[in-house]
Design a protein around this motif. Structure first.
Motif, PDB file in Angstrom:
ATOM      1  N   HIS A  77       0.843  -1.194   0.000  1.00 38.30           N
ATOM      2  CA  HIS A  77       0.000   0.000   0.000  1.00 38.30           C
ATOM      3  C   HIS A  77       0.877   1.242   0.000  1.00 38.30           C
ATOM      4  CE1 HIS A  77      -3.549  -2.365   0.724  1.00 38.30           C
ATOM      5  NE2 HIS A  77      -2.974  -2.935   1.767  1.00 38.30           N
ATOM      6  N   ARG A  78       0.331   2.319  -0.544  1.00 39.50           N
ATOM      7  CA  ARG A  78       1.097   3.563  -0.527  1.00 39.50           C
ATOM      8  C   ARG A  78       1.208   4.089   0.901  1.00 39.50           C
ATOM      9  NH1 ARG A  78      -2.494   7.445  -4.070  1.00 39.50           N
ATOM     10  NH2 ARG A  78      -2.922   5.500  -5.065  1.00 39.50           N
ATOM     11  N   PRO A  79       2.305   4.796   1.206  1.00 41.11           N
ATOM     12  CA  PRO A  79       2.456   5.332   2.562  1.00 41.11           C
ATOM     13  C   PRO A  79       1.430   6.431   2.806  1.00 41.11           C
ATOM     14  CG  PRO A  79       4.210   6.126   1.163  1.00 41.11           C
ATOM     15  CD  PRO A  79       3.443   5.132   0.361  1.00 41.11           C
ATOM     16  N   ALA A  80       0.930   6.499   4.018  1.00 44.88           N
ATOM     17  CA  ALA A  80      -0.059   7.518   4.368  1.00 44.88           C
ATOM     18  C   ALA A  80       0.243   8.056   5.758  1.00 44.88           C
ATOM     19  CB  ALA A  80      -1.458   6.920   4.334  1.00 44.88           C
ATOM     20  N   GLY A  81      -0.236   9.240   6.026  1.00 42.47           N
ATOM     21  CA  GLY A  81      -0.128   9.835   7.347  1.00 42.47           C
ATOM     22  C   GLY A  81       1.307  10.122   7.752  1.00 42.47           C
ATOM     23  N   LEU A  82       1.674   9.639   8.931  1.00 43.51           N
ATOM     24  CA  LEU A  82       3.011   9.883   9.468  1.00 43.51           C
ATOM     25  C   LEU A  82       4.088   9.246   8.603  1.00 43.51           C
ATOM     26  CD1 LEU A  82       4.758  11.008  11.771  1.00 43.51           C
ATOM     27  CD2 LEU A  82       4.438   8.829  12.942  1.00 43.51           C
ATOM     28  N   GLY A  83       3.817   8.076   8.051  1.00 44.26           N
ATOM     29  CA  GLY A  83       4.797   7.418   7.184  1.00 44.26           C
ATOM     30  C   GLY A  83       5.108   8.237   5.956  1.00 44.26           C
ATOM     31  N   ARG A  84       4.087   8.807   5.347  1.00 42.94           N
ATOM     32  CA  ARG A  84       4.295   9.662   4.175  1.00 42.94           C
ATOM     33  C   ARG A  84       5.076  10.911   4.556  1.00 42.94           C
ATOM     34  NH1 ARG A  84       2.483   9.611  -0.820  1.00 42.94           N
ATOM     35  NH2 ARG A  84       2.277  11.556  -1.969  1.00 42.94           N
ATOM     36  N   ALA A  85       4.742  11.491   5.699  1.00 47.46           N
ATOM     37  CA  ALA A  85       5.467  12.679   6.162  1.00 47.46           C
ATOM     38  C   ALA A  85       6.934  12.351   6.422  1.00 47.46           C
ATOM     39  CB  ALA A  85       4.807  13.238   7.416  1.00 47.46           C
ATOM     40  N   LEU A  86       7.203  11.184   6.987  1.00 51.14           N
ATOM     41  CA  LEU A  86       8.590  10.784   7.217  1.00 51.14           C
ATOM     42  C   LEU A  86       9.347  10.604   5.904  1.00 51.14           C
ATOM     43  CD1 LEU A  86       8.320   8.255  10.175  1.00 51.14           C
ATOM     44  CD2 LEU A  86       9.625  10.371  10.141  1.00 51.14           C
ATOM     45  N   LEU A  87       8.703   9.988   4.917  1.00 51.05           N
ATOM     46  CA  LEU A  87       9.380   9.798   3.638  1.00 51.05           C
ATOM     47  C   LEU A  87       9.599  11.122   2.907  1.00 51.05           C
ATOM     48  CD1 LEU A  87       7.765   6.503   2.323  1.00 51.05           C
ATOM     49  CD2 LEU A  87      10.067   6.844   3.221  1.00 51.05           C
ATOM     50  N   VAL A  88       8.659  12.047   3.021  1.00 52.50           N
ATOM     51  CA  VAL A  88       8.859  13.376   2.426  1.00 52.50           C
ATOM     52  C   VAL A  88      10.012  14.084   3.121  1.00 52.50           C
ATOM     53  CG1 VAL A  88       7.813  15.663   2.168  1.00 52.50           C
ATOM     54  CG2 VAL A  88       6.513  13.638   1.563  1.00 52.50           C
ATOM     55  N   SER A  89      10.066  13.984   4.447  1.00 56.35           N
ATOM     56  CA  SER A  89      11.142  14.662   5.180  1.00 56.35           C
ATOM     57  C   SER A  89      12.502  14.039   4.872  1.00 56.35           C
ATOM     58  CB  SER A  89      10.868  14.630   6.687  1.00 56.35           C
ATOM     59  OG  SER A  89      10.998  13.321   7.203  1.00 56.35           O
ATOM     60  N   VAL A  90      12.566  12.723   4.691  1.00 55.03           N
ATOM     61  CA  VAL A  90      13.857  12.111   4.371  1.00 55.03           C
ATOM     62  C   VAL A  90      14.276  12.472   2.947  1.00 55.03           C
ATOM     63  CG1 VAL A  90      13.270   9.810   3.465  1.00 55.03           C
ATOM     64  CG2 VAL A  90      15.243  10.079   4.914  1.00 55.03           C
ATOM     65  N   ALA A  91      13.311  12.714   2.065  1.00 54.20           N
ATOM     66  CA  ALA A  91      13.653  13.194   0.723  1.00 54.20           C
ATOM     67  C   ALA A  91      14.255  14.594   0.804  1.00 54.20           C
ATOM     68  CB  ALA A  91      12.411  13.190  -0.175  1.00 54.20           C
ATOM     69  N   VAL A  92      13.670  15.449   1.621  1.00 58.21           N
ATOM     70  CA  VAL A  92      14.205  16.808   1.797  1.00 58.21           C
ATOM     71  C   VAL A  92      15.603  16.756   2.420  1.00 58.21           C
ATOM     72  CG1 VAL A  92      13.873  18.984   3.050  1.00 58.21           C
ATOM     73  CG2 VAL A  92      11.939  17.895   1.916  1.00 58.21           C
ATOM     74  N   VAL A  93      15.778  15.890   3.408  1.00 61.47           N
ATOM     75  CA  VAL A  93      17.093  15.748   4.044  1.00 61.47           C
ATOM     76  C   VAL A  93      18.134  15.298   3.030  1.00 61.47           C
ATOM     77  CG1 VAL A  93      18.387  14.334   5.704  1.00 61.47           C
ATOM     78  CG2 VAL A  93      16.261  15.407   6.393  1.00 61.47           C
ATOM     79  N   HIS A  94      17.770  14.372   2.146  1.00 59.58           N
ATOM     80  CA  HIS A  94      18.734  13.913   1.146  1.00 59.58           C
ATOM     81  C   HIS A  94      19.025  14.997   0.117  1.00 59.58           C
ATOM     82  CE1 HIS A  94      18.314   9.908   2.835  1.00 59.58           C
ATOM     83  NE2 HIS A  94      19.470   9.669   2.238  1.00 59.58           N
ATOM     84  N   GLY A  95      18.054  15.840  -0.174  1.00 66.07           N
ATOM     85  CA  GLY A  95      18.322  16.974  -1.051  1.00 66.07           C
ATOM     86  C   GLY A  95      19.324  17.939  -0.427  1.00 66.07           C
ATOM     87  N   LEU A  96      19.141  18.223   0.858  1.00 67.55           N
ATOM     88  CA  LEU A  96      20.082  19.110   1.559  1.00 67.55           C
ATOM     89  C   LEU A  96      21.458  18.465   1.712  1.00 67.55           C
ATOM     90  CD1 LEU A  96      17.708  20.503   4.329  1.00 67.55           C
ATOM     91  CD2 LEU A  96      18.571  21.719   2.324  1.00 67.55           C
ATOM     92  N   LEU A  97      21.482  17.185   2.047  1.00 73.64           N
ATOM     93  CA  LEU A  97      22.768  16.492   2.163  1.00 73.64           C
ATOM     94  C   LEU A  97      23.480  16.404   0.818  1.00 73.64           C
ATOM     95  CD1 LEU A  97      21.974  13.577   4.639  1.00 73.64           C
ATOM     96  CD2 LEU A  97      23.325  15.623   5.075  1.00 73.64           C
ATOM     97  N   GLY A  98      22.703  16.287  -0.258  1.00 66.73           N
ATOM     98  CA  GLY A  98      23.297  16.283  -1.593  1.00 66.73           C
ATOM     99  C   GLY A  98      23.965  17.609  -1.910  1.00 66.73           C
ATOM    100  N   ALA A  99      23.323  18.706  -1.530  1.00 66.67           N
ATOM    101  CA  ALA A  99      23.921  20.023  -1.755  1.00 66.67           C
ATOM    102  C   ALA A  99      25.205  20.181  -0.940  1.00 66.67           C
ATOM    103  CB  ALA A  99      22.922  21.117  -1.390  1.00 66.67           C
ATOM    104  N   LEU A 100      25.198  19.686   0.290  1.00 62.68           N
ATOM    105  CA  LEU A 100      26.411  19.745   1.105  1.00 62.68           C
ATOM    106  C   LEU A 100      27.487  18.807   0.572  1.00 62.68           C
ATOM    107  CD1 LEU A 100      24.961  19.852   4.724  1.00 62.68           C
ATOM    108  CD2 LEU A 100      26.175  21.671   3.536  1.00 62.68           C
ATOM    109  N   ALA A 101      27.081  17.647   0.101  1.00 66.01           N
ATOM    110  CA  ALA A 101      28.049  16.664  -0.389  1.00 66.01           C
ATOM    111  C   ALA A 101      28.777  17.168  -1.626  1.00 66.01           C
ATOM    112  CB  ALA A 101      27.349  15.340  -0.701  1.00 66.01           C
ATOM    113  N   TRP A 102      28.104  17.965  -2.440  1.00 68.75           N
ATOM    114  CA  TRP A 102      28.751  18.492  -3.639  1.00 68.75           C
ATOM    115  C   TRP A 102      29.986  19.298  -3.258  1.00 68.75           C
ATOM    116  CZ3 TRP A 102      28.099  17.847  -8.793  1.00 68.75           C
ATOM    117  CH2 TRP A 102      28.777  18.724  -9.626  1.00 68.75           C
ATOM    118  N   GLY A 103      29.876  20.113  -2.239  1.00 67.58           N
ATOM    119  CA  GLY A 103      31.000  20.954  -1.835  1.00 67.58           C
ATOM    120  C   GLY A 103      32.009  20.250  -0.946  1.00 67.58           C
ATOM    121  N   LEU A 104      31.554  19.332  -0.105  1.00 66.99           N
ATOM    122  CA  LEU A 104      32.448  18.725   0.878  1.00 66.99           C
ATOM    123  C   LEU A 104      33.066  17.407   0.417  1.00 66.99           C
ATOM    124  CD1 LEU A 104      30.366  19.372   4.106  1.00 66.99           C
ATOM    125  CD2 LEU A 104      32.338  20.647   3.276  1.00 66.99           C
TER     126      LEU A 104
END
Length: 170
Positions: A77-104
Motif C-alpha cells: 500500500h502507498r504510505p499515508a499519514g506519518l509514514g508519508r510525512a517521514l518519507l517526504v522529510s527524508v527526501a528533503v534531508v537527502h536533497g540538503l545532504l546532496g547540496a552539502l556533499a557536492w562541496g564537501l
C-alpha cells in the motif's frame, strides 16, 4: 507494480545509511575524545558526546524511515499519514545532504544523495492500477461521484440511481 521493488531498495538503502551515519559519527566522537581536540575552547567531552548522540539520533531517524519503506514493500500500500510525512522529510534531508556533499565530498557523494532522493520520490509518486478505477476522469474524479475509497476496484462505474417519480395528484 513498481512500488514494491522500489520500496525494498529504499528500505535497504536507508537501513545501510542509518548504520553508516551512526557508525561514522560514533567514530568521530571517539576520535575527538581520545585526541582531546577542542574547537574554539569547547569542552572535548561535550563535543564527543554530542557527536555520538547526534549520530545515533540521525541513524534512528533513517532507520525509522527505512521501516516505513519496508512496511510499504511488505504491504504493497502507498504510505499515508506519518509514514508519508517521514518519507517526504527524508527526501528533503537527502536533497540538503546532496547540496552539502557536492562541496564537501565531491560529485560521487552528490550522485549518491540524488539517487536516494530520486528513489524516495519515486516511492512516493508511484501508484498501482488496482487501487482505483481505470478511467477515474479529470482531477481524481471517481465515476459514481463517491469518495476514492468507495470506488469499484474493477473499473466498471456503478449503475446510476434515479429518484422515484413524484406522485401525481388528480
Amino acid at each position: 507494480m513498481v512500488r514494491r521493488p522500489v520500496a525494498w531498495v529504499v528500505a535497504v538503502v536507508l537501513f545501510a545509511e542509518a548504520f553508516a551515519v551512526a557508525a561514522l559519527n560514533w567514530f568521530l566522537g571517539e576520535l575527538v575524545h581520545r585526541q582531546q581536540m577542542s574547537l574554539a575552547d569547547l569542552d572535548p567531552n561535550v563535543m564527543s558526546t554530542s557527536s555520538k548522540i547526534g549520530g545515533v539520533l540521525l541513524g534512528l531517524y533513517f532507520a525509522l524511515c527505512g521501516l516505513v519503506a519496508l512496511l510499504v514493500a511488505v504491504r504493497g500500500h502507498r504510505p499515508a499519514g506519518l509514514g508519508r510525512a517521514l518519507l517526504v522529510s527524508v527526501a528533503v534531508v537527502h536533497g540538503l545532504l546532496g547540496a552539502l556533499a557536492w562541496g564537501l565530498v565531491g560529485w560521487r557523494g552528490f550522485l549518491f544523495m540524488v539517487l536516494v532522493l530520486g528513489l524516495v520520490v519515486l516511492l512516493l509518486m508511484t501508484h498501482d492500477h488496482k487501487e482505483g478505477p481505470a478511467g477515474a476522469g479529470p482531477a481524481g474524479a471517481v465515476p459514481g461521484g463517491g469518495p476514492e475509497g468507495d470506488a469499484p476496484v474493477s473499473g466498471v462505474p456503478p449503475v446510476p440511481v434515479t429518484p422515484p417519480a413524484e406522485p401525481s395528484t388528480p
